[in-house]
Design a protein around this motif. Sequence first.
Motif, short mmCIF file in Angstrom:
data_model
loop_
_atom_site.label_atom_id
_atom_site.label_comp_id
_atom_site.label_asym_id
_atom_site.label_seq_id
_atom_site.Cartn_x
_atom_site.Cartn_y
_atom_site.Cartn_z
N HIS A 128 15.51 58.27 39.79
CA HIS A 128 15.60 58.66 38.39
C HIS A 128 14.34 59.37 37.89
CE1 HIS A 128 19.41 56.83 38.08
NE2 HIS A 128 19.06 55.62 37.70
N GLU A 154 17.90 54.48 40.73
CA GLU A 154 16.61 53.88 40.39
C GLU A 154 15.81 53.55 41.65
OE1 GLU A 154 15.55 51.48 36.62
OE2 GLU A 154 16.53 50.12 38.01
N VAL A 221 13.73 51.55 32.13
CA VAL A 221 12.73 51.56 33.20
C VAL A 221 11.85 50.33 33.13
CG1 VAL A 221 10.72 52.79 34.09
CG2 VAL A 221 12.73 54.07 33.37
N SER A 224 13.60 47.41 34.52
CA SER A 224 13.57 47.42 35.98
C SER A 224 12.23 46.93 36.50
CB SER A 224 13.86 48.83 36.50
OG SER A 224 15.14 49.27 36.09
N LEU A 242 10.20 52.45 42.62
CA LEU A 242 10.83 53.17 41.52
C LEU A 242 10.49 54.66 41.52
CD1 LEU A 242 10.45 50.58 38.62
CD2 LEU A 242 12.38 50.94 40.16
#
Length: 280
Positions: A128, A154, A221, A224, A242
């Motif tokens: 991403h 992701e 984000v 995550s 990530l």
Amino acid sequence: MDFALVHPDPDDANWLLPVPPSAALGQLLHPIEKEMQDRRLLTAQLADAFEPFMAISAQVSATTHSITVLEGLKRINDTLDVSAAQCQKEVLTIQPGGGRRENILEQALKRGQPLVDRGVAMRTLYQHTVRHSQGTLAYAERMAQGQVEIRTLEELVDRLMIFDRSVAYIPVNDDRHVALEIRQPALVAYLTQVFEQFWNHAVPLLEPVAYDPTPEGISGVQRSIAKLLIEGYVDEAIARRLGMNVRTCRAHIAKLAASLGSGSRAQLGYLIAKSNILDP
């Protein structure tokens, strides 16, 4: 006596008689030469017997069971260029990490443009984070002229390239100076299935990423990152998973801490759990 240069006198055993050196040498060499001839004959017989099996084995190894270690960036890139030039139908790639450097994008464009021109289908998975990279977006726009699809996730596995579902390339170590060229059909098929699994869960590059609802002030984000934090990952590992640099990762952690009112890393973990932001 050992060299056969003397031998007992047949008329008087107390005496030894000399033998001409040429005769002595011939006497010593004869059994050795005979043994060598026998060995050469056996070697030829074994080679003849194994020849059909060697031919079959060489053919199978070359076409179906080859795993080759490629050392050095030049050899890796040269080999990829050959596979790209030979590719006729499809290229599948996984490119983890964030935005690419300009020289990397130029190299990818140089390799990919001829494929697009030949009508080869290309599917690429990014993370991403490339959605915020202007260079990568510009590269994607140029490549989108042909049968090119790009999706993002992701998290991804390490780099993977598959040409015509017959040969795959994966890195051996983190610096990617060593790679494996895989032509074993079962392994290539397995890696293709891995790609397809990721592809089915990925989001097309031009579509917005739909994160699950999060509390106000906390982005998808950051959520995550919070998940990886409570799993025990350090900043560097979170950034790598990530596809962002460590500085960006720490900036997100700081914003997450501010949103939750945390003053320390230990308190942040406690507040993440207490806030229930990771609950379904």
